[in-house]
Design a protein around this motif. Sequence first.
Motif, PDB file in Angstrom:
ATOM      1  N   VAL A 142       1.942   3.619  14.924  1.00 10.98           N
ATOM      2  CA  VAL A 142       2.672   4.781  14.410  1.00 10.98           C
ATOM      3  C   VAL A 142       3.192   4.458  13.017  1.00 10.98           C
ATOM      4  O   VAL A 142       3.857   3.442  12.817  1.00 10.98           O
ATOM      5  CB  VAL A 142       3.841   5.177  15.337  1.00 10.98           C
ATOM      6  N   ILE A 143       2.855   5.336  12.081  1.00 12.06           N
ATOM      7  CA  ILE A 143       3.388   5.251  10.727  1.00 12.06           C
ATOM      8  C   ILE A 143       4.348   6.411  10.560  1.00 12.06           C
ATOM      9  O   ILE A 143       3.966   7.568  10.752  1.00 12.06           O
ATOM     10  CB  ILE A 143       2.265   5.328   9.674  1.00 12.06           C
ATOM     11  N   LEU A 144       5.587   6.111  10.245  1.00 14.39           N
ATOM     12  CA  LEU A 144       6.600   7.152  10.077  1.00 14.39           C
ATOM     13  C   LEU A 144       6.595   7.690   8.656  1.00 14.39           C
ATOM     14  O   LEU A 144       6.415   6.931   7.701  1.00 14.39           O
ATOM     15  CB  LEU A 144       7.984   6.595  10.400  1.00 14.39           C
ATOM     16  N   LEU A 145       6.801   8.991   8.543  1.00 10.96           N
ATOM     17  CA  LEU A 145       6.983   9.632   7.240  1.00 10.96           C
ATOM     18  C   LEU A 145       8.436  10.042   7.135  1.00 10.96           C
ATOM     19  O   LEU A 145       8.983  10.639   8.068  1.00 10.96           O
ATOM     20  CB  LEU A 145       6.124  10.893   7.128  1.00 10.96           C
ATOM     21  N   THR A 146       9.059   9.740   6.021  1.00 16.20           N
ATOM     22  CA  THR A 146      10.471  10.067   5.859  1.00 16.20           C
ATOM     23  C   THR A 146      10.768  10.500   4.437  1.00 16.20           C
ATOM     24  O   THR A 146      10.040  10.170   3.507  1.00 16.20           O
ATOM     25  CB  THR A 146      11.347   8.855   6.250  1.00 16.20           C
ATOM     26  N   GLY A 147      11.848  11.243   4.296  1.00 17.49           N
ATOM     27  CA  GLY A 147      12.377  11.569   2.977  1.00 17.49           C
ATOM     28  C   GLY A 147      13.311  10.448   2.549  1.00 17.49           C
ATOM     29  O   GLY A 147      13.700   9.599   3.341  1.00 17.49           O
ATOM     30  N   TYR A 148      13.659  10.413   1.288  1.00 16.55           N
ATOM     31  CA  TYR A 148      14.511   9.343   0.765  1.00 16.55           C
ATOM     32  C   TYR A 148      15.831   9.203   1.513  1.00 16.55           C
ATOM     33  O   TYR A 148      16.308   8.109   1.733  1.00 16.55           O
ATOM     34  CB  TYR A 148      14.819   9.571  -0.726  1.00 16.55           C
ATOM     35  N   ALA A 149      16.397  10.318   1.953  1.00 16.73           N
ATOM     36  CA  ALA A 149      17.707  10.276   2.585  1.00 16.73           C
ATOM     37  C   ALA A 149      17.649   9.768   4.021  1.00 16.73           C
ATOM     38  O   ALA A 149      18.672   9.572   4.646  1.00 16.73           O
ATOM     39  CB  ALA A 149      18.336  11.666   2.560  1.00 16.73           C
ATOM     40  N   ARG A 150      16.464   9.539   4.538  1.00 11.34           N
ATOM     41  CA  ARG A 150      16.327   9.168   5.937  1.00 11.34           C
ATOM     42  C   ARG A 150      15.737   7.767   6.143  1.00 11.34           C
ATOM     43  O   ARG A 150      15.145   7.495   7.167  1.00 11.34           O
ATOM     44  CB  ARG A 150      15.463  10.205   6.662  1.00 11.34           C
ATOM     45  N   LEU A 151      15.907   6.897   5.194  1.00  9.84           N
ATOM     46  CA  LEU A 151      15.353   5.551   5.320  1.00  9.84           C
ATOM     47  C   LEU A 151      15.952   4.790   6.505  1.00  9.84           C
ATOM     48  O   LEU A 151      15.264   3.997   7.136  1.00  9.84           O
ATOM     49  CB  LEU A 151      15.552   4.763   4.032  1.00  9.84           C
TER      50      LEU A 151
ATOM     51  N   LEU B 101      -1.620   6.141   1.597  1.00  4.00           N
ATOM     52  CA  LEU B 101      -1.766   6.455   3.015  1.00  4.00           C
ATOM     53  C   LEU B 101      -3.038   5.811   3.565  1.00  4.00           C
ATOM     54  O   LEU B 101      -3.022   5.216   4.644  1.00  4.00           O
ATOM     55  CB  LEU B 101      -1.793   7.966   3.248  1.00  4.00           C
ATOM     56  N   LEU B 102      -4.133   5.908   2.837  1.00  6.57           N
ATOM     57  CA  LEU B 102      -5.396   5.297   3.276  1.00  6.57           C
ATOM     58  C   LEU B 102      -5.244   3.785   3.455  1.00  6.57           C
ATOM     59  O   LEU B 102      -5.765   3.211   4.419  1.00  6.57           O
ATOM     60  CB  LEU B 102      -6.517   5.599   2.286  1.00  6.57           C
ATOM     61  N   TYR B 103      -4.537   3.157   2.546  1.00  7.01           N
ATOM     62  CA  TYR B 103      -4.298   1.721   2.636  1.00  7.01           C
ATOM     63  C   TYR B 103      -3.535   1.379   3.916  1.00  7.01           C
ATOM     64  O   TYR B 103      -3.885   0.436   4.639  1.00  7.01           O
ATOM     65  CB  TYR B 103      -3.529   1.255   1.392  1.00  7.01           C
ATOM     66  N   LYS B 104      -2.487   2.144   4.231  1.00  9.19           N
ATOM     67  CA  LYS B 104      -1.693   1.900   5.445  1.00  9.19           C
ATOM     68  C   LYS B 104      -2.520   2.172   6.694  1.00  9.19           C
ATOM     69  O   LYS B 104      -2.429   1.441   7.685  1.00  9.19           O
ATOM     70  CB  LYS B 104      -0.426   2.764   5.455  1.00  9.19           C
ATOM     71  N   LEU B 105      -3.327   3.229   6.658  1.00  6.04           N
ATOM     72  CA  LEU B 105      -4.189   3.538   7.805  1.00  6.04           C
ATOM     73  C   LEU B 105      -5.185   2.410   8.044  1.00  6.04           C
ATOM     74  O   LEU B 105      -5.428   2.014   9.188  1.00  6.04           O
ATOM     75  CB  LEU B 105      -4.925   4.860   7.591  1.00  6.04           C
ATOM     76  N   GLU B 106      -5.738   1.885   6.971  1.00  2.32           N
ATOM     77  CA  GLU B 106      -6.694   0.783   7.087  1.00  2.32           C
ATOM     78  C   GLU B 106      -6.015  -0.456   7.677  1.00  2.32           C
ATOM     79  O   GLU B 106      -6.578  -1.118   8.558  1.00  2.32           O
ATOM     80  CB  GLU B 106      -7.285   0.461   5.711  1.00  2.32           C
ATOM     81  N   ASP B 107      -4.810  -0.762   7.218  1.00  2.48           N
ATOM     82  CA  ASP B 107      -4.063  -1.906   7.755  1.00  2.48           C
ATOM     83  C   ASP B 107      -3.790  -1.732   9.252  1.00  2.48           C
ATOM     84  O   ASP B 107      -3.949  -2.667  10.034  1.00  2.48           O
ATOM     85  CB  ASP B 107      -2.729  -2.081   7.025  1.00  2.48           C
ATOM     86  N   ALA B 108      -3.360  -0.537   9.632  1.00  2.00           N
ATOM     87  CA  ALA B 108      -3.073  -0.270  11.041  1.00  2.00           C
ATOM     88  C   ALA B 108      -4.338  -0.384  11.881  1.00  2.00           C
ATOM     89  O   ALA B 108      -4.324  -0.956  12.978  1.00  2.00           O
ATOM     90  CB  ALA B 108      -2.450   1.118  11.197  1.00  2.00           C
ATOM     91  N   TYR B 109      -5.440   0.119  11.362  1.00  2.57           N
ATOM     92  CA  TYR B 109      -6.712   0.065  12.088  1.00  2.57           C
ATOM     93  C   TYR B 109      -7.192  -1.384  12.237  1.00  2.57           C
ATOM     94  O   TYR B 109      -7.714  -1.764  13.287  1.00  2.57           O
ATOM     95  CB  TYR B 109      -7.748   0.920  11.364  1.00  2.57           C
ATOM     96  N   LYS B 110      -6.987  -2.198  11.223  1.00  2.66           N
ATOM     97  CA  LYS B 110      -7.341  -3.621  11.315  1.00  2.66           C
ATOM     98  C   LYS B 110      -6.525  -4.298  12.416  1.00  2.66           C
ATOM     99  O   LYS B 110      -7.057  -5.092  13.192  1.00  2.66           O
ATOM    100  CB  LYS B 110      -7.093  -4.334   9.986  1.00  2.66           C
TER     101      LYS B 110
END
Length: 140
Positions: A78-87, A111-120
């Motif tokens: 799971v990769i979370l998406l957040t706004g600056y105020a919600r770190l 995003l592609l880089y993070k997806l690739e890392d997660a998939y690895k």
Amino acid sequence: MKDLKVLLVDDEVEFVSTLAERLKLREIQARTAPDGKTALQMVQEEQPHVVVLDVMMPEMDGIETLKEIKKIAPLVEVILLTGYARLELALKGMELGAFDYLIKSIGIDELLYKLEDAYKKISIQEQKRKHIQEMIKSEK
């Protein structure tokens, strides 16, 4: 990454639809869910490799959804998406097993880089699981 299955979860339907189309252009299987409840059903039925999950959603927020995803499919990243105020919520998500978090204004390349890392990571876990199963079979 043709085999990569991604589920994008956000109540901003236009945002996730656009993101899904951009991923599909890069030959990534991308589905969308407008809320946490729908996402949980899709995780159970479709077993995506990675879920990109908005932290701030009505009814069931991203942190609650993350907890439930990890209960029903612990190997899904799971990769979370957040706004600056919600770190602080993103950091809490990391403690609960999220792979990473990204600020919502991310570029597609990041995003592609993070997806690739997660998939690895998933691929390595799958190789380990198969190896252990083979060892168990050989002991019998």
